[in-house]
Design a protein around this motif. Sequence first.
Motif, PDB file in Angstrom:
ATOM      1  N   ARG A 253      40.847 -36.170   1.941  1.00 10.25           N
ATOM      2  CA  ARG A 253      40.486 -37.214   2.896  1.00 10.25           C
ATOM      3  C   ARG A 253      39.063 -37.700   2.624  1.00 10.25           C
ATOM      4  N   VAL A 254      38.836 -38.931   2.994  1.00 13.26           N
ATOM      5  CA  VAL A 254      37.522 -39.544   2.813  1.00 13.26           C
ATOM      6  C   VAL A 254      36.503 -38.815   3.682  1.00 13.26           C
ATOM      7  N   SER A 257      36.342 -38.912   7.733  1.00 12.59           N
ATOM      8  CA  SER A 257      37.365 -39.906   8.056  1.00 12.59           C
ATOM      9  C   SER A 257      38.745 -39.257   7.997  1.00 12.59           C
ATOM     10  N   THR A 258      39.715 -39.876   8.662  1.00 11.89           N
ATOM     11  CA  THR A 258      41.099 -39.408   8.578  1.00 11.89           C
ATOM     12  C   THR A 258      41.850 -40.104   7.448  1.00 11.89           C
ATOM     13  N   SER A 259      41.275 -41.165   6.867  1.00  8.52           N
ATOM     14  CA  SER A 259      41.904 -41.850   5.733  1.00  8.52           C
ATOM     15  C   SER A 259      41.826 -40.973   4.487  1.00  8.52           C
ATOM     16  N   THR A 260      42.791 -41.138   3.599  1.00  9.40           N
ATOM     17  CA  THR A 260      42.748 -40.398   2.343  1.00  9.40           C
ATOM     18  C   THR A 260      42.085 -41.235   1.254  1.00  9.40           C
ATOM     19  N   GLN A 263      44.498 -43.705  -0.195  1.00 12.75           N
ATOM     20  CA  GLN A 263      44.673 -44.939   0.565  1.00 12.75           C
ATOM     21  C   GLN A 263      43.593 -45.968   0.231  1.00 12.75           C
ATOM     22  N   LEU A 264      42.373 -45.505   0.079  1.00 13.08           N
ATOM     23  CA  LEU A 264      41.283 -46.439  -0.214  1.00 13.08           C
ATOM     24  C   LEU A 264      41.377 -47.007  -1.630  1.00 13.08           C
ATOM     25  N   ASN A 269      44.800 -52.371  -1.115  1.00 11.48           N
ATOM     26  CA  ASN A 269      43.768 -52.294  -0.095  1.00 11.48           C
ATOM     27  C   ASN A 269      42.511 -53.062  -0.463  1.00 11.48           C
ATOM     28  N   ALA A 275      38.047 -51.754  -0.166  1.00 12.04           N
ATOM     29  CA  ALA A 275      38.185 -51.027   1.095  1.00 12.04           C
ATOM     30  C   ALA A 275      37.188 -49.882   1.208  1.00 12.04           C
ATOM     31  N   PHE A 276      36.446 -49.621   0.142  1.00 16.10           N
ATOM     32  CA  PHE A 276      35.546 -48.480   0.136  1.00 16.10           C
ATOM     33  C   PHE A 276      34.210 -48.836  -0.491  1.00 16.10           C
ATOM     34  N   ASP A 306      34.691 -45.248   3.686  1.00 14.15           N
ATOM     35  CA  ASP A 306      35.074 -46.551   4.213  1.00 14.15           C
ATOM     36  C   ASP A 306      33.815 -47.409   4.287  1.00 14.15           C
TER      37      ASP A 306
END
Length: 374
Positions: A253-254, A257-260, A263-264, A269, A275-276, A306
């Motif tokens: 995860r980032v 953050s809860t995003s991985t 995902q970024l 994205n 996105a990052f 993020d």
Amino acid sequence: MSQIFIRVNSGGTKLNEDDFIMTLLSVYDPKTRKRIEDWCEKSHTPGSGTSFNPLLAVKPSHIVRAAVGLGFGRGRLRYARLILNGRDLKTRETSATKRQENFEKFNVALDKVLNLNDWHAFINALGEAGYVNENMVTSENAIPLSYAITLIARHRFGISGVELKRIAKRWFFMAIITQLYTGNFESVFEQQLHAIDQLHNADGFRDWIEGEIAARLTTDYFEVTLPNELGKNQASGPVWNAFLAAQVFLGSRVLFSTSTVAQLLQPSNSGTKTAFDKHHIFPANFLKGGPYNDMKNGRANFVLVDYQQNISISDEDPRIYVTSLRQKLGEEEYRKTCSDNALPEGFETLEYPEFLRRRRLLMSKMVKDAFEKL
């Protein structure tokens, strides 16, 4: 044929091997040339049933290299040109009969190279290894040449399924992180194909693959070479991308953050702004003017966040911004975010050089752990 090249070259621009090869295809097999060019063009644009992929805009030379490597066991474009001109590489004689024979053999190999099922299975394997967008691929030749190796495994040695995918992932990961197919890569690929030609069965091929990987990704590589490379400036290059790939593969995860990370990094994205951001863990302006100013852009001082998170962190002392975020997360989540991002627990309290030293080792260990699980 020499007169054709002279006429094509009448504008004064020197032809390279790519030009010679495509001219040969135009003269002797224009349908094959169009087939290659159409396949390459479709790799650039999303579409169902096409060669599109998120990692590489394929060029005709990539296809020719893979086809000649698979069909003839040769790794230099010069040999591709000679073969398509009708050269017998053993006798060194050129003839129309040999040209026809070579074209037939080339097209058989080309059918395998352009097989969309095999192509997308290979690209998906690279994605599973953590390489999910084109910015992570620092050597464009690593993809077609690694693809050729997997096609040889499949069609010459009968390796398929999960085992073939494992070979694709491990070989590409090794090739990209060690820059195997940069610089004098044609000689390297030629030598590899020569070695493969000496093999007699699938077990011999398996041993060769593992031996080549083990010779480059040694214990010293992960414990000495890789940490040293991660000590260099700028969050870019093959070792930085290998770290990101390891995070993708391991499901990290980032930071905070809860995003991985996966995902970024997905191409979908990215709009006009990615996105990052690459965040300085010890902010550059925080270090500016101090004793560690020259070290502020070390690779081990970067992490993906993020972009909105990066704005909120700004240039604060890590002891301030981390303490605040740590309180919001709780200790368990704080330890998890440190683990996911190869950060030593309590990193915010460390002297900067010690932080860099510890993090380089943790980043290297994460890359090694990911590779060993491929």
